[in-house]
Design an enzyme around this catalytic site. Structure first.
Site, PDB file in Angstrom:
ATOM      1  N   SER A 109       0.732  73.754  59.061  1.00 32.46           N
ATOM      2  CA  SER A 109       1.034  73.077  60.317  1.00 32.46           C
ATOM      3  C   SER A 109       0.964  74.080  61.471  1.00 32.46           C
ATOM      4  CB  SER A 109       2.400  72.391  60.219  1.00 32.46           C
ATOM      5  OG  SER A 109       2.575  71.460  61.252  1.00 32.46           O
ATOM      6  N   ASP A 159      -2.381  62.097  58.260  1.00 32.01           N
ATOM      7  CA  ASP A 159      -1.422  63.002  58.887  1.00 32.01           C
ATOM      8  C   ASP A 159      -1.114  62.564  60.317  1.00 32.01           C
ATOM      9  OD1 ASP A 159       0.042  65.213  59.834  1.00 32.01           O
ATOM     10  OD2 ASP A 159      -1.112  66.604  58.593  1.00 32.01           O
ATOM     11  N   HIS A 171       0.979  64.456  56.324  1.00 33.02           N
ATOM     12  CA  HIS A 171       1.359  65.836  56.618  1.00 33.02           C
ATOM     13  C   HIS A 171       2.030  66.533  55.443  1.00 33.02           C
ATOM     14  CE1 HIS A 171       1.694  68.880  59.698  1.00 33.02           C
ATOM     15  NE2 HIS A 171       2.978  69.081  59.417  1.00 33.02           N
TER      16      HIS A 171
END
Length: 709
Positions: free
Chosen positions: A561, A646, A681
């Site tokens: 991320s 995501d 995610h």
């Protein structure tokens, strides 16, 4: 207020030979090349040409075809590691106690337990009335609920005060858009209505029939509206009781531990605001606790006739604790209880009838401070420097028992009950590592300090199997995050043992941008100082090489991320330091994303990265944005992962980045894009399915080292 990896030494010559062998095996597998469809993007008179902008068309068959071809290329190129992946998966799974359960906690007359059954991926949520000897009541069996779904997550489980109703949220897409439903715990019936597009969280008012919940904006996914639902009424007619119109804020609702107040919170990166209402009067009007003032952050806890406020008021960078009378909530009435300390970060508090428990951080380490309302205060003792501790589930006021958790890089996680009166502790549970091979005494853990280019000392937490030699030959995985003030504390991982027992050193770099060493550590790694995050990691990398732990031929880096942004930056800035890099769901197209306020969560990020509509921030972002700084150089071997659904980092960022790297980078080092076409995610939802993703990543590293089993 508020993630990794050493066997016997492998010489450089052997590693090079292994790499050459693999190249020969895969040279006939041709990677996909994305079509170039140039799009000019202009801002502040600056024109950027994005040849792969079209990859953001999620519904375009050509996009899906490209992602599938990348997946196919990755699968074919790594086919020789399939057996290793399976061995790793079985090994990791074999350490996990499959028929496991959480430590029970007592709340409102019931003992609550979450347990797993052998061979099953998902948890079973249960409770027992009054005693652990009472009959088990299954609230939710997520294994049954997950049938027919490739992804499943149940969240926001919330029980009414009369113990009759359970509200819960379900996400079957992995886009963090939950559907809320309500279950009658007396009859087992799930009520027919569904409330779509929520955060999953909700809270019951004191009347046991009014449910408050938060909905998201359909496009940006920002949590922007609080609704009120009455059981028996049509949810289509639910009233909006609060609308957070400022698109840099998100809103949420909860009930205070005292159960007396409902609280609506609004927060941005730098500013907080709360509204309160008597929980037994759900049709009343919420009152502003203290109106938002830019830069003023605060969090509130109620007890007795006072409010306790953790805040940065009066330039308290590391926060302080203040109190105010119940009926006088404006900041002019706040009085210091624990003042600001320059070298101690006050993170949170837990209030009990006879004790105040303060969670602090100093010199990068967690501290738990016990302060009796009457008597002398003291700290819980911890003997090493690579540990993590934190208070756990403590729902009761009238108790001497504090529940907290503890773990270190080599010590499995424990849940502990501590008697704050007698100072006796009882370990309720230590994570059980199956297989009969694990002994924490076989591992060494250290904390070392690297010197950054500006002289700042940066801590690194390290763990490795005893017996290694610091001769530069050890494979070494360095992990970091470094954003949002999120402290990446040392933690234990049974999964990580698969690397440690094969000779890997694993380390966490506590770089600026996190809050590991206090609020200033965060402030000095964001906005116009964001590059400190990247240079800190590079300097930590240079330090472990200089100290003989590893060498550039054996050093690997990993981040996800915002930590994926870190990976993107370091491979542009210092690719020669790393043999391989794993970038998980990486945020790499910084400017384009931050200029598009229709992308989920963008506007709330301005205080973290800056607003590129301002030229100063635009120019600074452009100077480090990984996608905008890809150059014709030799990049490390790279594995890039993403999820089609995501909502945090859109799949097209890593997809575009890999597409560009394919045509620009020099040399023959590996470059793979692995897209989970069914997840978001956080990756796969099942506890064992997730291990398969870890096995793929570990096999990538081990293969580069020539370690075959």
């Amino acid at each position: 207020m508020k993630k990794c990896l050493l066997l016997s030494t492998v010489c450089v010559t052997f590693a090079a030979h292994a790499q050459n062998s693999k190249t020969a095996m895969t040279e006939n597998i041709v990677p996909p090349v994305a079509a170039i469809k140039a799009k000019q993007l202009e801002k502040h008179g600056d024109i950027r040409t994005d040849n792969y902008y079209w990859l953001n068309e999620r519904e375009n068959p050509e996009v899906i075809d490209y992602l599938n071809k990348e997946n196919e290329y990755y699968q074919k190129s790594t086919a020789h590691t399939k057996q290793l992946q399976e061995e790793l998966f079985q090994e990791m799974k074999g350490r996990i106690k499959e028929d496991d359960s959480s430590v029970p906690y007592f709340y409102n007359g019931y003992w609550y337990i979450t347990r797993f059954e052998t061979g099953k991926d998902y948890p079973i949520h249960t409770r027992r009335k009054g005693s652990m000897d009472a009959k088990e009541e299954v609230l939710f069996d997520c294994n049954e609920m997950a049938k027919g779904h490739s992804y499943f997550n149940l969240g926001g489980l919330n029980i009414s005060e009369d113990n009759k109703w359970a509200a819960f949220g379900v996400d079957t897409v992995s886009r963090r858009q939950y559907t809320i439903q309500v279950k009658n715990l007396e009859t087992g019936e799930i009520l027919p209505f569904k409330i779509e597009n929520t955060t999953g969280g909700s809270t019951w008012a004191g009347d046991n029939k009014t449910l408050f919940y938060t909905r998201k904006d359909e496009v940006t996914l920002r949590s922007d509206k609080i609704y009120k639902h009455k059981l028996g009424e049509d949810p289509a007619k639910d009233a909006v009781i609060y609308h957070e119109k400022d698109d840099t804020y998100s809103t949420f609702i909860y009930k205070e531990k005292s159960k007396k107040y409902l609280v609506i919170g609004s927060s941005s990166t730098l500013t907080s605001e709360y509204r309160i209402l008597d929980a037994k009067k759900p049709d009343g009007e919420f009152k502003v606790f203290q109106k938002r003032t830019r830069g003023l952050e605060y969090g509130i806890s109620h007890y007795g006739d006072k409010w306790y406020i953790v805040t940065n008021k009066d330039k308290a960078t590391n926060f302080k604790l203040m109190t105010t009378p119940e009926g006088k909530t404006e900041k002019e009435n706040w009085v210091d209880l624990i003042g600001h300390r320059k070298d101690v970060l006050l993170e949170d508090i837990d209030i009990f009838k006879d004790y105040l428990v303060i969670s602090e951080r100093s010199n990068g380490l967690n501290k738990i401070r016990i302060r009796p309302w009457k008597g002398e205060e003291y700290y819980l003792p911890f003997d090493i420097e690579t540990y993590t501790c934190g208070t756990g589930t403590n729902p009761d006021f009238d108790t001497d028992i504090l529940r907290y958790s503890y773990q270190s890089m080599a010590t499995p996680s424990s849940v502990i009950d501590f008697n704050m009166k007698t100072k006796e502790k009882k370990v309720l549970k230590e994570q059980e590592i199956l297989g009969g091979k694990f002994d924490k005494n076989n591992y060494t853990e250290e904390r070392i300090w690297a010197t950054a280019q500006d002289g700042t000392k940066v801590p690194i937490s390290i763990v490795y199997r005893k017996g290694i030699k610091k001769d530069g030959s050890n494979p070494f995985l360095l992990y970091a995050y470094g954003s949002y003030g999120y402290s990446m504390d040392p933690y234990f991982s049974s999964i990580r043992l698969s690397l440690l027992d094969r000779g890997f050193v694993y380390a966490i770099a506590h770089i600026r941008g996190g809050e590991d060493l206090g609020r200033e550590w965060y402030d000095n790694g964001k906005l116009l100082q964001k590059k400190n995050t990247f240079t800190d990691f590079i300097d930590c990398s240079k330090y472990v090489i200089a100290q003989g732990y590893t060498s550039p031929q054996h050093l690997y880096a990993q981040g996800g991320s915002a930590g994926g942004l870190l990976m993107g930056a370091i491979v542009n800035m210092a690719p020669q330091l790393y043999h391989g890099v794993i970038a998980q769901v990486p945020f790499v197209d910084v400017i384009t994303t931050m200029l598009d306020d229709s992308i989920p969560l963008t506007t709330g990020e301005y205080d973290e990265w800056g607003n590129p509509n301002d030229k100063e921030y635009y120019d600074y972002m452009k100077s480090y944005s990984p996608y905008d700084n890809v150059t014709a150089q030799v990049y490390p071997n790279m594995l890039v992962t993403t999820g089609l659904h995501d909502s945090q980092v859109q799949y097209w960022e890593p997809a575009k980045w890999v597409a560009l790297l394919r045509v620009v980078k020099k040399g023959n080092n590996q470059l793979y894009l692995d897209t989970n076409m069914e997840a978001g995610h956080g990756g796969a939802s099942g506890r064992f399915e997730a291990l398969k993703e870890d096995a793929k990543e570990f096999s990538f590293l081990l293969d580069l080292e020539g370690i075959k089993n």
